[in-house]
Design an enzyme around this catalytic site. Sequence first.
Site, PDB file in Angstrom:
ATOM      1  N   GLY A  58       0.765  -1.046  -0.055  1.00  0.00           N
ATOM      2  CA  GLY A  58       0.108   0.095  -0.094  1.00  0.00           C
ATOM      3  C   GLY A  58       0.894   1.406   0.176  1.00  0.00           C
ATOM      4  O   GLY A  58       1.998   1.472   0.327  1.00  0.00           O
ATOM      5  N   CYS A  85       5.211  -6.224   1.614  1.00  0.00           N
ATOM      6  CA  CYS A  85       5.777  -4.797   1.802  1.00  0.00           C
ATOM      7  C   CYS A  85       4.865  -4.113   2.929  1.00  0.00           C
ATOM      8  O   CYS A  85       5.214  -4.302   4.100  1.00  0.00           O
ATOM      9  CB  CYS A  85       5.444  -4.130   0.387  1.00  0.00           C
ATOM     10  SG  CYS A  85       6.068  -2.489   0.078  1.00  0.00           S
ATOM     11  N   TYR A  86       3.716  -3.146   2.690  1.00  0.00           N
ATOM     12  CA  TYR A  86       3.324  -2.542   3.658  1.00  0.00           C
ATOM     13  C   TYR A  86       2.748  -3.630   4.673  1.00  0.00           C
ATOM     14  O   TYR A  86       2.623  -3.225   5.844  1.00  0.00           O
ATOM     15  CB  TYR A  86       1.982  -1.461   3.336  1.00  0.00           C
ATOM     16  CG  TYR A  86       1.375  -0.837   4.127  1.00  0.00           C
ATOM     17  CD1 TYR A  86       1.416   0.485   4.568  1.00  0.00           C
ATOM     18  CD2 TYR A  86       0.085  -1.527   4.883  1.00  0.00           C
ATOM     19  CE1 TYR A  86       0.703   0.975   5.323  1.00  0.00           C
ATOM     20  CE2 TYR A  86      -0.740  -1.051   5.820  1.00  0.00           C
ATOM     21  CZ  TYR A  86      -0.467   0.321   6.096  1.00  0.00           C
ATOM     22  OH  TYR A  86      -1.035   0.925   6.955  1.00  0.00           O
ATOM     23  N   HIS A 173       7.861  -7.496  -3.459  1.00  0.00           N
ATOM     24  CA  HIS A 173       6.791  -7.656  -4.154  1.00  0.00           C
ATOM     25  C   HIS A 173       6.758  -9.174  -4.926  1.00  0.00           C
ATOM     26  O   HIS A 173       7.238  -9.090  -6.183  1.00  0.00           O
ATOM     27  CB  HIS A 173       6.082  -6.759  -5.133  1.00  0.00           C
ATOM     28  CG  HIS A 173       5.576  -5.364  -4.399  1.00  0.00           C
ATOM     29  ND1 HIS A 173       4.241  -5.423  -3.896  1.00  0.00           N
ATOM     30  CD2 HIS A 173       6.292  -4.598  -3.800  1.00  0.00           C
ATOM     31  CE1 HIS A 173       4.155  -4.218  -3.463  1.00  0.00           C
ATOM     32  NE2 HIS A 173       5.309  -3.862  -3.163  1.00  0.00           N
ATOM     33  N   GLU A 175       4.440 -10.746  -6.287  1.00  0.00           N
ATOM     34  CA  GLU A 175       3.312 -10.738  -7.352  1.00  0.00           C
ATOM     35  C   GLU A 175       3.847 -10.345  -8.780  1.00  0.00           C
ATOM     36  O   GLU A 175       3.203 -10.492  -9.828  1.00  0.00           O
ATOM     37  CB  GLU A 175       1.986 -10.225  -7.065  1.00  0.00           C
ATOM     38  CG  GLU A 175       2.293  -8.584  -6.622  1.00  0.00           C
ATOM     39  CD  GLU A 175       2.736  -8.210  -5.648  1.00  0.00           C
ATOM     40  OE1 GLU A 175       2.495  -7.020  -5.016  1.00  0.00           O
ATOM     41  OE2 GLU A 175       3.489  -9.205  -4.663  1.00  0.00           O
ATOM     42  N   ASP A 232     -14.123  -8.250 -24.083  1.00  0.00           N
ATOM     43  CA  ASP A 232     -14.864  -8.322 -22.743  1.00  0.00           C
ATOM     44  C   ASP A 232     -16.431  -8.174 -22.906  1.00  0.00           C
ATOM     45  O   ASP A 232     -17.111  -9.096 -22.269  1.00  0.00           O
ATOM     46  CB  ASP A 232     -14.556  -6.952 -21.674  1.00  0.00           C
ATOM     47  CG  ASP A 232     -12.755  -6.825 -21.851  1.00  0.00           C
ATOM     48  OD1 ASP A 232     -12.212  -7.990 -21.849  1.00  0.00           O
ATOM     49  OD2 ASP A 232     -12.521  -5.547 -21.810  1.00  0.00           O
ATOM     50  N   LYS A 374      -7.594  -9.412 -18.830  1.00  0.00           N
ATOM     51  CA  LYS A 374      -7.836  -9.514 -20.081  1.00  0.00           C
ATOM     52  C   LYS A 374      -7.689 -10.912 -20.591  1.00  0.00           C
ATOM     53  O   LYS A 374      -8.683 -11.554 -21.256  1.00  0.00           O
ATOM     54  CB  LYS A 374      -7.163  -8.680 -21.092  1.00  0.00           C
ATOM     55  CG  LYS A 374      -7.390  -8.887 -22.438  1.00  0.00           C
ATOM     56  CD  LYS A 374      -8.814  -8.127 -22.931  1.00  0.00           C
ATOM     57  CE  LYS A 374      -8.876  -6.690 -22.504  1.00  0.00           C
ATOM     58  NZ  LYS A 374     -10.327  -6.251 -23.280  1.00  0.00           N
TER      59      LYS A 374
END
Length: 518
Positions: A58, A85-86, A173, A175, A232, A374
């Site tokens: 964050g 992280c945060y 991170h 991710e 989409d 997507k």
Amino acid sequence: MNHNNLEAILILDFGSQYTQLIARRIRELNVYSEIVPYNITAEEILQKNPKGIIFSGGPASVNIGKSPVCDKNIFKLNLPVLGICYGMQLIGKLLGGKVESIGHKREYGRTQLIIIKKDIIFNNVPKNTIVWMSHSDHVLKLPPDFERIAYSQNSSIASMKHKSKKLYGIQFHPEVVHTEFGKQILKNFIYDICGCSGNWSIKSFVADTIQKLKEQLGNKEKVICAVSGGVDSTVLAVLLEKVIHQNLICIFVNNGLLRKNEPENVVKILKKYHINLRYINAEKQFLTKLRKVTDPEKKRKIIGREFISVFNHETEKLGNSIKYLAQGTLYPDVIESRSAFGGPSATIKTHHNVGGLPKRMKMKLIEPFRELFKDEVRMIGKELGLPDEIIWRQPFPGPGLAVRIIGEVTPERLHTLRESDYIITEEIKKANLYKTIWQSFGVLIPVKTVGVMGDERTYENVIAIRAVISSDGMTADWAKLPPELLGKISNRIINEVKGINRVVYDISSKPPSTIEWE
């Protein structure tokens, strides 16, 4: 989502731009993940029966009074917790450690991580590995009963764990793709620490979504679905048709901001799938509202309001019997506009189908893809049997060409951009690069430059070519198009499009730039 037989990892959203990437990586590992507000209570978590919890990163500092804080009772649930992280800093502070500013040695970007203690979280990860850092605070002093398991050059505690409980913190991170073994670290957490076996897939998502929509809509409720012909909205329309059949009314609005031949092609494609389609030509309405507007945020909000105005008008014509509006909103749209789940993430830009919606909209929104990327929607399209010509269409922004024309949108400028953009797409398809490129398009820049044509001086417009590669739209690198291809595109645009005498190529990545120019 029914969690009775579905393993789940809950992600508490503290506002990171990467929060949904965590969910994405976990789903890629065949485990369902759900993002929830950071202030969810311990009791609410128990009702969801997760296998583990992740605290996201964050933008705030845990040392600021109004920074987001979770329910401390979460640590009494005896569930595995991973702070990123945060999230790590919050665990450190709440459980008795000390967090301070890292000062002028703040870490951002690729950093070497040195693992000093063997642990499950780092199984199959080299002792020295590259990770992605993005922080200005760090844990200076460990909480009681925690131990350090890794460090970096500017963070003496880059990872920590509780000595007896399944509580972990990592300052980097995992991710993002820039962390070399990030996915392996998340796999270690959800499989080896949380005990997941992996029972989620796109197929199960489709089945669960159809069941959820049937329960919500029943056999009587009618739904308007906004369609554009893109991936989409087309996938959404086909999915809804399977659920409510004749109760689905798809509306395609020609807002005057579409690409060359787009209106005709969209109608042709959707009719092939026997979708109940209403075509509305609102070109004059949109362009009138956009006259003399140059601010990109104002453009987006105007377009959003006009879309809803059209839908409300159509609903009135149908007797006000329609309560729901379906949209193919994806998470990158949401996270750039605001945090979708209550986290305090920063607004990057307003998307017409997110922040551009009026507060007093008459219809309730249905957005089944709001938590998806997507490529996941493309997988759903394959699951539903849609052909590649639809599934592999490149993303096109909801506000259309309005955000690819820098400055005022006029019919003349739209024509110039349409013709240029058509050439770009045509040549990239001829080069067999269309599927490998995330997005490729033209941008009309509001400057004129001097040129020479036929031995005469010209003073005309500039077109920028934008082409990027990406897996999810959250981050992107500029595509290294062959010089000969760029030369061919440039030559065609200058020769075939009146009013253009210069073509440039955008070589900026996201971040720091966004994919679209506005």
